[in-house]
Design a protein around this motif. Structure first.
Motif, PDB file in Angstrom:
ATOM      1  N   ARG A 119       9.429 -29.988  47.492  1.00  0.00           N
ATOM      2  CA  ARG A 119      10.218 -29.098  46.630  1.00  0.00           C
ATOM      3  C   ARG A 119      10.910 -28.004  47.439  1.00  0.00           C
ATOM      4  O   ARG A 119      12.064 -27.649  47.152  1.00  0.00           O
ATOM      5  N   TYR A 164       3.713 -32.029  47.795  1.00  0.00           N
ATOM      6  CA  TYR A 164       4.592 -31.704  46.674  1.00  0.00           C
ATOM      7  C   TYR A 164       5.365 -30.419  46.942  1.00  0.00           C
ATOM      8  O   TYR A 164       6.595 -30.364  46.763  1.00  0.00           O
ATOM      9  N   TYR A 165       4.675 -29.386  47.388  1.00  0.00           N
ATOM     10  CA  TYR A 165       5.355 -28.111  47.645  1.00  0.00           C
ATOM     11  C   TYR A 165       6.308 -28.214  48.835  1.00  0.00           C
ATOM     12  O   TYR A 165       7.366 -27.567  48.853  1.00  0.00           O
ATOM     13  N   ALA A 221      10.343 -33.836  42.491  1.00  0.00           N
ATOM     14  CA  ALA A 221       9.487 -33.551  43.650  1.00  0.00           C
ATOM     15  C   ALA A 221       8.128 -34.239  43.518  1.00  0.00           C
ATOM     16  O   ALA A 221       7.599 -34.796  44.494  1.00  0.00           O
ATOM     17  N   ARG A 222       7.561 -34.216  42.320  1.00  0.00           N
ATOM     18  CA  ARG A 222       6.255 -34.852  42.114  1.00  0.00           C
ATOM     19  C   ARG A 222       6.354 -36.375  42.281  1.00  0.00           C
ATOM     20  O   ARG A 222       5.477 -37.009  42.880  1.00  0.00           O
ATOM     21  N   THR A 279      13.890 -29.752  49.492  1.00  0.00           N
ATOM     22  CA  THR A 279      14.976 -30.386  48.748  1.00  0.00           C
ATOM     23  C   THR A 279      15.555 -29.542  47.626  1.00  0.00           C
ATOM     24  O   THR A 279      16.669 -29.804  47.175  1.00  0.00           O
ATOM     25  N   TRP A 280      14.791 -28.555  47.135  1.00  0.00           N
ATOM     26  CA  TRP A 280      15.172 -27.755  45.973  1.00  0.00           C
ATOM     27  C   TRP A 280      15.294 -28.627  44.715  1.00  0.00           C
ATOM     28  O   TRP A 280      16.035 -28.295  43.798  1.00  0.00           O
ATOM     29  N   TRP A 281      14.575 -29.718  44.685  1.00  0.00           N
ATOM     30  CA  TRP A 281      14.590 -30.593  43.518  1.00  0.00           C
ATOM     31  C   TRP A 281      13.724 -30.023  42.406  1.00  0.00           C
ATOM     32  O   TRP A 281      12.787 -29.276  42.667  1.00  0.00           O
ATOM     33  N   PRO A 282      14.001 -30.398  41.156  1.00  0.00           N
ATOM     34  CA  PRO A 282      13.141 -29.965  40.045  1.00  0.00           C
ATOM     35  C   PRO A 282      11.749 -30.580  40.165  1.00  0.00           C
ATOM     36  O   PRO A 282      11.530 -31.532  40.923  1.00  0.00           O
ATOM     37  N   GLU A 283      10.826 -30.045  39.384  1.00  0.00           N
ATOM     38  CA  GLU A 283       9.425 -30.438  39.503  1.00  0.00           C
ATOM     39  C   GLU A 283       9.206 -31.938  39.354  1.00  0.00           C
ATOM     40  O   GLU A 283       8.494 -32.559  40.148  1.00  0.00           O
TER      41      GLU A 283
END
Length: 241
Positions: free
Chosen positions: A86, A82-83, A96-97, A89-93
């Motif tokens: 994220r 997950y980390y 990313a999850r 990609t700089w995607w929101p939580e």
């Protein structure tokens, strides 16, 4: 409503719906459809499709890629993955999850690659007749269901999964409105569906605000506002006929 390959599926649903009615079956009322960032013709000619089609032509590429990913996932816990997603990609939580969970799923990668191969092979020429695009009526169908398509197409300006020439050719051949949308869009579907000559044709728009193909990650509210307006106008136009 369909997004990406979902738009292709939407048109196939309409075709099957028309056929069932022509065969005398009772079916649901179909009054319109909204196609977001549609990949409905020649997806392999798009920038991303060109790369994907070449990779997927490699024998057993889906099996090999999924086996490699699966092996790596045994070594990487979900929390670490997950980390990583994220950070890269700089995607929101939420995005990313979801992506991490998909990568960790037992067959997600393999199934997505098989689906991608089918898309490259099947999504080629415009295969639908006027009974899908909206012109045809027949004695077995309520005229409100067929005489106007009430289809709305919304393309991205630089969608990597849609070749610009393919998009422009389709708009020229099938579309009624050839507008470009801005962030202050105030275009009305009612005006685009009122012409006695071309009003049956789908309304087709090309976005100018650079909303990406994967809008659901960061631009869902913007698209939802547009869709809400189109749904309301489709219902209003249908009720007026």
């Amino acid at each position: 409503m369909g997004h990406s390959v979902g738009a292709y599926i939407l048109l196939e649903i309409i075709r099957n719906h028309r056929k069932r009615i022509e065969d005398g079956a009772k079916d649901f009322d179909l009054i319109g459809g909204i196609l977001l960032f549609p990949t409905i013709t020649h997806i392999a000619r798009s920038p991303s499709g060109t790369v994907a089609s070449k990779l997927l032509e490699i024998p057993r590429s889906a099996h090999i890629a999924s086996a490699i990913v699966k092996s790596l996932m045994y070594l990487i816990p979900y929390s670490v993955l997950y980390y990583l997603v994220r950070a890269l990609t700089w995607w929101p939580e939420h995005a990313a999850r979801t992506t991490a969970a998909f990568i960790k799923s037992p067959i997600g990668i393999k199934e997505s690659l098989f689906l991608g191969k089918d898309e490259m092979d099947l999504i080629t020429d415009d295969k639908w007749g006027e009974e899908v695009w909206g012109a045809a009526t027949d004695p077995y169908t309520d005229s409100k269901d067929t005489i106007h398509s009430n289809l709305v197409f919304f393309w991205g300006k630089n969608d990597k999964w849609v070749a610009q020439k393919t998009r422009n050719d389709l708009i020229a051949a099938r579309g009624f409105r050839r507008s470009k949308l801005t962030s202050s869009d105030s275009a009305s579907l009612a005006s685009s569906m009122s012409s006695p000559a071309d009003g049956w044709k789908p309304s087709m728009f090309v976005d100018e605000t650079r909303i990406p193909h994967n809008f659901c990650i960061k631009h869902s509210e913007i698209v939802a506002e547009k869709v809400k307006k189109w749904v309301e106008e489709i219902i209003e136009n249908h009720n007026e006929r």
